[in-house]
Design a protein around this motif. Sequence first.
Motif, PDB file in Angstrom:
ATOM      1  N   TRP A  15     -41.191  10.123   4.076  1.00 34.49           N
ATOM      2  CA  TRP A  15     -41.505   8.934   3.270  1.00 34.49           C
ATOM      3  C   TRP A  15     -42.918   9.111   2.746  1.00 34.49           C
ATOM      4  O   TRP A  15     -43.851   9.331   3.522  1.00 34.49           O
ATOM      5  CB  TRP A  15     -41.456   7.662   4.117  1.00 34.49           C
ATOM      6  CG  TRP A  15     -40.102   7.278   4.589  1.00 34.49           C
ATOM      7  CD1 TRP A  15     -39.242   6.408   3.966  1.00 34.49           C
ATOM      8  CD2 TRP A  15     -39.443   7.692   5.784  1.00 34.49           C
ATOM      9  NE1 TRP A  15     -38.085   6.284   4.707  1.00 34.49           N
ATOM     10  CE2 TRP A  15     -38.191   7.063   5.833  1.00 34.49           C
ATOM     11  CE3 TRP A  15     -39.797   8.549   6.828  1.00 34.49           C
ATOM     12  CZ2 TRP A  15     -37.291   7.254   6.875  1.00 34.49           C
ATOM     13  CZ3 TRP A  15     -38.903   8.747   7.867  1.00 34.49           C
ATOM     14  CH2 TRP A  15     -37.669   8.102   7.880  1.00 34.49           C
ATOM     15  N   GLU A  18     -47.459   5.267  -1.774  1.00 40.26           N
ATOM     16  CA  GLU A  18     -47.489   5.092  -3.237  1.00 40.26           C
ATOM     17  C   GLU A  18     -48.370   6.142  -3.894  1.00 40.26           C
ATOM     18  O   GLU A  18     -48.017   6.700  -4.937  1.00 40.26           O
ATOM     19  CB  GLU A  18     -47.960   3.683  -3.593  1.00 40.26           C
ATOM     20  CG  GLU A  18     -46.901   2.640  -3.348  1.00 40.26           C
ATOM     21  CD  GLU A  18     -47.267   1.276  -3.919  1.00 40.26           C
ATOM     22  OE1 GLU A  18     -47.904   1.215  -4.995  1.00 40.26           O
ATOM     23  OE2 GLU A  18     -46.897   0.280  -3.290  1.00 40.26           O
ATOM     24  N   ALA A  21     -46.583   9.454  -3.873  1.00 41.61           N
ATOM     25  CA  ALA A  21     -45.486   9.452  -4.848  1.00 41.61           C
ATOM     26  C   ALA A  21     -46.026   9.733  -6.248  1.00 41.61           C
ATOM     27  O   ALA A  21     -45.449  10.535  -6.997  1.00 41.61           O
ATOM     28  CB  ALA A  21     -44.745   8.117  -4.808  1.00 41.61           C
ATOM     29  N   LEU A  41     -38.036   8.668  -7.491  1.00 40.15           N
ATOM     30  CA  LEU A  41     -39.099   7.898  -6.849  1.00 40.15           C
ATOM     31  C   LEU A  41     -39.303   6.498  -7.399  1.00 40.15           C
ATOM     32  O   LEU A  41     -39.874   5.649  -6.721  1.00 40.15           O
ATOM     33  CB  LEU A  41     -40.434   8.660  -6.954  1.00 40.15           C
ATOM     34  CG  LEU A  41     -40.677   9.705  -5.897  1.00 40.15           C
ATOM     35  CD1 LEU A  41     -41.857  10.585  -6.256  1.00 40.15           C
ATOM     36  CD2 LEU A  41     -40.886   9.070  -4.537  1.00 40.15           C
ATOM     37  N   ARG A  42     -38.902   6.247  -8.630  1.00 42.20           N
ATOM     38  CA  ARG A  42     -39.148   4.938  -9.236  1.00 42.20           C
ATOM     39  C   ARG A  42     -37.870   4.135  -9.469  1.00 42.20           C
ATOM     40  O   ARG A  42     -37.934   2.944  -9.767  1.00 42.20           O
ATOM     41  CB  ARG A  42     -39.903   5.094 -10.562  1.00 42.20           C
ATOM     42  CG  ARG A  42     -41.242   5.777 -10.436  1.00 42.20           C
ATOM     43  CD  ARG A  42     -42.185   5.009  -9.554  1.00 42.20           C
ATOM     44  NE  ARG A  42     -43.523   5.592  -9.581  1.00 42.20           N
ATOM     45  CZ  ARG A  42     -44.266   5.775  -8.513  1.00 42.20           C
ATOM     46  NH1 ARG A  42     -43.812   5.431  -7.327  1.00 42.20           N
ATOM     47  NH2 ARG A  42     -45.462   6.306  -8.610  1.00 42.20           N
ATOM     48  N   CYS A  43     -36.693   4.797  -9.336  1.00 44.64           N
ATOM     49  CA  CYS A  43     -35.408   4.109  -9.530  1.00 44.64           C
ATOM     50  C   CYS A  43     -34.467   4.286  -8.348  1.00 44.64           C
ATOM     51  O   CYS A  43     -33.410   3.662  -8.307  1.00 44.64           O
ATOM     52  CB  CYS A  43     -34.726   4.611 -10.800  1.00 44.64           C
ATOM     53  SG  CYS A  43     -35.672   4.316 -12.292  1.00 44.64           S
ATOM     54  N   GLY A  44     -34.804   5.152  -7.420  1.00 47.40           N
ATOM     55  CA  GLY A  44     -33.990   5.337  -6.224  1.00 47.40           C
ATOM     56  C   GLY A  44     -32.685   6.075  -6.430  1.00 47.40           C
ATOM     57  O   GLY A  44     -31.743   5.903  -5.659  1.00 47.40           O
ATOM     58  N   THR A  80     -30.276  -0.597 -11.604  1.00 47.27           N
ATOM     59  CA  THR A  80     -31.550  -0.561 -10.897  1.00 47.27           C
ATOM     60  C   THR A  80     -32.680  -0.720 -11.907  1.00 47.27           C
ATOM     61  O   THR A  80     -32.550  -0.268 -13.053  1.00 47.27           O
ATOM     62  CB  THR A  80     -31.677   0.754 -10.084  1.00 47.27           C
ATOM     63  OG1 THR A  80     -32.834   0.686  -9.252  1.00 47.27           O
ATOM     64  CG2 THR A  80     -31.746   1.967 -10.974  1.00 47.27           C
ATOM     65  N   ARG A 142     -35.601   9.047  -2.860  1.00 46.29           N
ATOM     66  CA  ARG A 142     -34.829   7.805  -2.773  1.00 46.29           C
ATOM     67  C   ARG A 142     -35.246   7.001  -1.539  1.00 46.29           C
ATOM     68  O   ARG A 142     -35.410   5.788  -1.597  1.00 46.29           O
ATOM     69  CB  ARG A 142     -33.335   8.171  -2.719  1.00 46.29           C
ATOM     70  CG  ARG A 142     -32.379   7.030  -2.489  1.00 46.29           C
ATOM     71  CD  ARG A 142     -30.944   7.553  -2.616  1.00 46.29           C
ATOM     72  NE  ARG A 142     -29.954   6.643  -2.104  1.00 46.29           N
ATOM     73  CZ  ARG A 142     -29.508   5.564  -2.735  1.00 46.29           C
ATOM     74  NH1 ARG A 142     -30.008   5.238  -3.914  1.00 46.29           N
ATOM     75  NH2 ARG A 142     -28.585   4.803  -2.193  1.00 46.29           N
ATOM     76  N   THR A 144     -38.120   7.098  -0.009  1.00 46.55           N
ATOM     77  CA  THR A 144     -39.457   6.566  -0.284  1.00 46.55           C
ATOM     78  C   THR A 144     -39.369   5.326  -1.162  1.00 46.55           C
ATOM     79  O   THR A 144     -40.032   4.317  -0.904  1.00 46.55           O
ATOM     80  CB  THR A 144     -40.322   7.650  -0.968  1.00 46.55           C
ATOM     81  OG1 THR A 144     -40.550   8.712  -0.029  1.00 46.55           O
ATOM     82  CG2 THR A 144     -41.645   7.101  -1.450  1.00 46.55           C
ATOM     83  N   TRP A 145     -38.553   5.385  -2.217  1.00 50.73           N
ATOM     84  CA  TRP A 145     -38.400   4.258  -3.142  1.00 50.73           C
ATOM     85  C   TRP A 145     -37.978   2.989  -2.402  1.00 50.73           C
ATOM     86  O   TRP A 145     -38.583   1.929  -2.588  1.00 50.73           O
ATOM     87  CB  TRP A 145     -37.374   4.646  -4.217  1.00 50.73           C
ATOM     88  CG  TRP A 145     -36.923   3.539  -5.102  1.00 50.73           C
ATOM     89  CD1 TRP A 145     -37.578   3.050  -6.202  1.00 50.73           C
ATOM     90  CD2 TRP A 145     -35.713   2.800  -4.990  1.00 50.73           C
ATOM     91  NE1 TRP A 145     -36.845   2.040  -6.773  1.00 50.73           N
ATOM     92  CE2 TRP A 145     -35.688   1.876  -6.047  1.00 50.73           C
ATOM     93  CE3 TRP A 145     -34.635   2.835  -4.112  1.00 50.73           C
ATOM     94  CZ2 TRP A 145     -34.628   0.992  -6.245  1.00 50.73           C
ATOM     95  CZ3 TRP A 145     -33.586   1.958  -4.301  1.00 50.73           C
ATOM     96  CH2 TRP A 145     -33.591   1.043  -5.358  1.00 50.73           C
ATOM     97  N   LEU A 149     -40.408  -0.393  -1.992  1.00 52.59           N
ATOM     98  CA  LEU A 149     -40.023  -1.713  -2.500  1.00 52.59           C
ATOM     99  C   LEU A 149     -40.106  -2.763  -1.397  1.00 52.59           C
ATOM    100  O   LEU A 149     -40.626  -3.863  -1.604  1.00 52.59           O
ATOM    101  CB  LEU A 149     -38.610  -1.680  -3.087  1.00 52.59           C
ATOM    102  CG  LEU A 149     -38.435  -0.971  -4.424  1.00 52.59           C
ATOM    103  CD1 LEU A 149     -36.985  -1.069  -4.880  1.00 52.59           C
ATOM    104  CD2 LEU A 149     -39.350  -1.524  -5.481  1.00 52.59           C
TER     105      LEU A 149
END
Length: 194
Positions: A15, A18, A21, A41-44, A80, A142, A144-145, A149
């Motif tokens: 993980w 931010e 990432a 990383l930003r949409c999973g 998403t 994914r 991490t995303w 969140l």
Amino acid sequence: MQMEDHDDHDGRKVWLTEREASEFIATASDTQQRIAFGLGLRCGLRCKEIVEVTPQDVTDGPAGTFLRVQNGKGDKYRETPLPGDLATTISTLADLREADDATPLVDVSTRTVERWVGSAGEQLAEQKEDDGWTYLTPHDLRRTWGTLLCEREVEPGLVMEYGGWEDWDTFRKHYLGQYSVKAQQRAREKVPWL
């Protein structure tokens, strides 16, 4: 960076923070890689989903810009959120290509995306003198995303909806990392007696 051993095979779950990432995305050598890393990383998105995204999957609605995942795991549809900077990059690439809107944005195999992630991880491991980067896989993007969140206090049920997770136990066990010190502090501030 947080890590833990996989339960059923070699390697580790990773993980990123931010900052990490953003550093990872910055290693992209071209627009396709930047989009691939951003979609993870930003949409999973899962690796298979990354290579299937087309310009026509971007949609605007009352809640903002979203990405339609046409054939998620088990061929399930979901939407998403799509960050503005990534939406702009996608739009620019689509315009430059002058290709059909149904042409994948990341027009490579899943194996190539896996190699990109591995190479970027190795590059960062060398730069940062941290071998944790060498364990990074597309699935960790994914992972991490979802955790980031939740750390930003996005309702976990909504995170699960965006990511296509149906089972809280699976989401919690396999995707969420340890909560950061900041997240723990915010939680304590919400409840005076903690």
